[in-house]
Enzyme design. Structure first.
Site, PDB file in Angstrom:
ATOM      1  N   ASN A 115      21.469  11.970 -17.290  1.00  0.00           N
ATOM      2  CA  ASN A 115      21.793  12.162 -18.704  1.00  0.00           C
ATOM      3  C   ASN A 115      21.788  13.648 -19.014  1.00  0.00           C
ATOM      4  OD1 ASN A 115      22.208  11.487 -21.466  1.00  0.00           O
ATOM      5  ND2 ASN A 115      20.016  11.703 -21.872  1.00  0.00           N
ATOM      6  N   HIS A 117      20.809  16.068 -22.239  1.00  0.00           N
ATOM      7  CA  HIS A 117      20.089  15.975 -23.516  1.00  0.00           C
ATOM      8  C   HIS A 117      20.023  17.364 -24.155  1.00  0.00           C
ATOM      9  CE1 HIS A 117      17.276  14.455 -26.479  1.00  0.00           C
ATOM     10  NE2 HIS A 117      16.559  15.551 -26.282  1.00  0.00           N
ATOM     11  N   SER A 144      19.181  20.052 -21.228  1.00  0.00           N
ATOM     12  CA  SER A 144      18.584  19.624 -19.957  1.00  0.00           C
ATOM     13  C   SER A 144      19.422  18.517 -19.330  1.00  0.00           C
ATOM     14  CB  SER A 144      17.182  19.038 -20.193  1.00  0.00           C
ATOM     15  OG  SER A 144      16.394  19.896 -20.983  1.00  0.00           O
ATOM     16  N   ASP A 153      14.194  10.007 -22.331  1.00  0.00           N
ATOM     17  CA  ASP A 153      14.292  11.462 -22.081  1.00  0.00           C
ATOM     18  C   ASP A 153      13.091  12.018 -21.308  1.00  0.00           C
ATOM     19  OD1 ASP A 153      16.668  11.432 -23.521  1.00  0.00           O
ATOM     20  OD2 ASP A 153      15.674  11.860 -25.419  1.00  0.00           O
TER      21      ASP A 153
END
Ligand code: GAR
Length: 327
Positions: A115, A117, A144, A153
């Protein structure tokens, strides 16, 4: 002379988006650079009207959309997953995919789902990251790239970029600059991550961890390659050899001891993608378990190391081991 290693097949990735898809676009154009180690096989969204879907289609990428309304989280994830698998995806990249994923889905893709973020994790998980960073008087925001785990996260951070917060920045002005940073960061982080599986240094580090976790083991070089022995420094015996493109094959493998020549020949013949017969060791029952493959299962490597350890270790150790196995 060792032949140069042939180019590795590109990792196949599916990108999940919910909105504009500028990160997806950055990934897409990066994937078209000649040395990119990944290719996008699907762009999927929970929103039919997501602008990124239209761009992907324009660029000839397969798309899929499935509205989440009216479906359980599990069912919606299952539909997205089925599309990713159907397209042959080996990794899933979340790029502005604004859905929490179900536990089972994340578990099934663990280590293969990333992912991006918009904060310097572990700071500002969740939503409204820019407003919260400005409000807190931070000098820097950032972005990030991280692995996705059950906790929101919180997976391993793979790479970050800092973005200075200007006096007078609003969440919108800051978000626009963070996106520029994301477009640099995410493709690079993905390229590095998917290449790990064919990087001999990374594979050796992982192998070393597993081999040296077995009782009374140590590392010693043999014919210029790292090897792992069991027993004392003086009388120890090799139970594993790291093999990096020497010995007549361009693959990265670990050589371990099989139970018999029949077992070795059968495995090499029936599963040539997973096993090889090393040129100099094969006659004495050593088989190469191929490590540089996208679907490598490290539990399987761990089992092979344990079996080989068992076959090579002195009786005083294997007896102890047999007793421990009984409990
Ligand atoms: C990106 O800034 C990404 O970091 C963020 O959504 C934006 C998507 O933009 N993701 C999250 O907030 C996930 N928690 P894009 O659709 O233009 O790529």
């Amino acid at each position: 002379m060792v032949e140069p290693r042939p180019p590795c097949p590109k990792a196949k990735v599916a990108v999940f988006i919910s909105g504009t898809g500028t990160n997806m676009a950055a990934l897409l154009y990066a994937s078209r650079l000649s040395d990119a180690p990944f290719e996008i096989v699907l762009v999927a969204s929970n929103k039919q009207e997501a602008a990124g879907l239209a761009l992907a289609r324009l660029e000839g990428i397969e798309t899929f959309s499935h509205a989440h309304q009216g479906h359980s989280r599990e069912d919606h994830d299952a539909a997205m997953e089925a599309a990713a698998k159907q397209a042959g995806a080996q990794f899933i990249l979340l790029a502005g995919y604004m859905r929490i994923l179900s536990e089972d889905f994340v578990r099934r893709w663990e280590g293969r789902i990333l992912n991006i973020h918009p904060s310097l994790l572990p700071k500002y998980k969740g939503l409204d990251t820019f407003a919260r960073a400005i409000e807190a008087g931070e000098s820097y925001a950032g972005t990030s790239a991280h692995l996705v785990t059950q906790e929101l996260d919180a997976g391993e951070v793979l790479a970050q970029v800092r973005v200075a917060i200007a006096p007078g920045d609003t969440p919108e002005t800051l978000a626009a600059r963070v996106k520029l940073a994301e477009h640099q960061l995410y493709p690079r982080a993905v390229a590095d991550y998917v290449s790990r599986g064919s990087d001999p240094k990374h594979l050796l580090a992982r192998l070393r961890e597993l081999a040296l976790a077995l009782p009374e083991t140590y590392e010693r070089e043999s014919h210029g390659s790292p090897g792992f022995r069991v027993g004392t420094e003086k009388t120890g015996k090799f139970f594993a050899h790291f093999h990096d493109g020497h010995h007549g094959s361009d693959r990265v493998a670990v050589l371990v001891k099989t139970g018999s020549m029949d077992e070795l020949l059968h495995l090499v013949e029936t599963q040539p993608e997973s096993y090889l017969k090393p040129a100099y060791y094969g006659a004495s029952g050593w088989i190469g378990v191929v490590l540089d493959r996208p679907d490598l299962d490290w539990d399987h490597v761990e089992d092979w190391l344990a079996q080989s350890w068992q076959r090579c270790a002195p009786a005083r150790l294997t007896k102890l081991h047999d007793v421990a196995e009984m409990f």
